[in-house]
Scaffold this motif. Structure first.
Motif, PDB file in Angstrom:
ATOM      1  N   CYS A 272     132.392  -5.747  65.444  1.00 45.84           N
ATOM      2  CA  CYS A 272     132.629  -4.686  66.414  1.00 45.84           C
ATOM      3  C   CYS A 272     131.997  -3.387  65.947  1.00 45.84           C
ATOM      4  O   CYS A 272     132.011  -3.063  64.745  1.00 45.84           O
TER       5      CYS A 272
ATOM      6  N   CYS B 122     133.127  -0.603  66.132  1.00 42.60           N
ATOM      7  CA  CYS B 122     134.132   0.326  65.604  1.00 42.60           C
ATOM      8  C   CYS B 122     134.159   0.338  64.079  1.00 42.60           C
ATOM      9  O   CYS B 122     134.741   1.240  63.477  1.00 42.60           O
TER      10      CYS B 122
ATOM     11  N   ASN C 124     135.617  -1.891  62.091  1.00 40.80           N
ATOM     12  CA  ASN C 124     136.742  -2.642  61.536  1.00 40.80           C
ATOM     13  C   ASN C 124     136.378  -4.117  61.491  1.00 40.80           C
ATOM     14  O   ASN C 124     136.244  -4.765  62.525  1.00 40.80           O
TER      15      ASN C 124
ATOM     16  N   CYS D 156     138.772  -6.310  63.428  1.00 40.71           N
ATOM     17  CA  CYS D 156     139.071  -5.830  64.781  1.00 40.71           C
ATOM     18  C   CYS D 156     139.640  -6.958  65.637  1.00 40.71           C
ATOM     19  O   CYS D 156     139.030  -8.039  65.722  1.00 40.71           O
TER      20      CYS D 156
ATOM     21  N   PRO E 270     136.936  -7.419  69.091  1.00 40.03           N
ATOM     22  CA  PRO E 270     135.590  -6.920  68.802  1.00 40.03           C
ATOM     23  C   PRO E 270     134.701  -6.886  70.036  1.00 40.03           C
ATOM     24  O   PRO E 270     134.519  -7.890  70.716  1.00 40.03           O
TER      25      PRO E 270
END
Length: 225
Positions: A51, A53, A55, A58, A61
């Motif tokens: 993902c 982001c 993480n 996640c 994702p």
């Protein structure tokens, strides 16, 4: 097995040659008058799809908002939609609930069982999504979050015990063909069509949904025992 007989299997939206995520997002805005906004996206790293982001663990994702203020960016303007996806063409398509629709979120097995019952009862359905994390979301008229807990309790169930959740204002649903990491894409179990433009009220669907979720919860308890 008989309960799911006759239920149409979920299938991805047919893709036209060269069709991009933005084309789907624009159709949702233009044809359904749904607000949409871009979510995170997937990045290839060491043979994995992670993902954006950052993480590595996640839970969704490529299929969640990028920032906390996402609700203000959601729009039904095709022009604005195209501009947003120009910035990141791989962004997932997210639909805010609590505006033109709410969603009743149930486990996949219970969702297909409920669909079979609804077909026999000849109930009018709105669109229904199927996610790679084995959930189904039934689109209903706004206001479901206020009604569903009491409706479920009146049927003799606790909403938490049967894993049935209404998603409304401040929440969102990932729309097909948004992908969840390596697990696959969100699909339509019931596609948006002119016939289901008018959504049902949560009260019309809650009986078969609660029954199916209760039955699935009982089966899960039996398997554990």
């Amino acid at each position: 097995m008989e309960e799911t007989k006759g239920v149409t299997e979920a299938a991805p939206i047919p893709k036209q040659r060269g069709e991009q995520l933005v084309d789907h997002a624009v159709r949702y805005a233009e044809e359904r008058h749904w607000d949409v906004f871009p979510g995170t996206w997937l990045e290839a790293e060491d043979g994995r799809e992670l993902c954006s982001c950052g993480n590595t663990e996640c839970p969704a994702p490529g299929a969640h908002p990028v920032m906390q203020g996402w609700a203000a960016s959601a729009t039904g303007s095709a022009m604005q939609v195209r501009r947003m996806w120009q910035k990141q063409p791989k962004a997932g398509i997210l639909l805010p609930t609590g505006r033109t629709f709410d969603a009743i979120d149930v486990p996949e097995a219970a969702g297909f069982l409920a669909l079979a019952r609804m077909e026999r009862m000849e109930l009018t359905l709105g669109p229904v999504t199927l996610t790679p994390n084995r959930r189904m979301l039934f689109f209903v008229l706004p206001g479901a979050t206020a009604k569903v807990p009491d409706l479920v309790r009146k049927l003799g169930w606790s909403p938490a015990s049967i894993d049935l959740v209404a998603r409304g204002e401040g929440e969102y649903a990932a729309a097909p063909p948004t992908r969840f990491g390596g697990r696959g894409a969100v699909q339509w179990a019931r596609r948006p069509t002119p016939a289901n433009r008018w959504l049902p009220d949560a009260e019309e669907l809650i009986n078969p949904l609660a029954y199916a979720c209760g039955r699935e919860a009982a089966s899960a308890r039996d398997r554990r025992d």
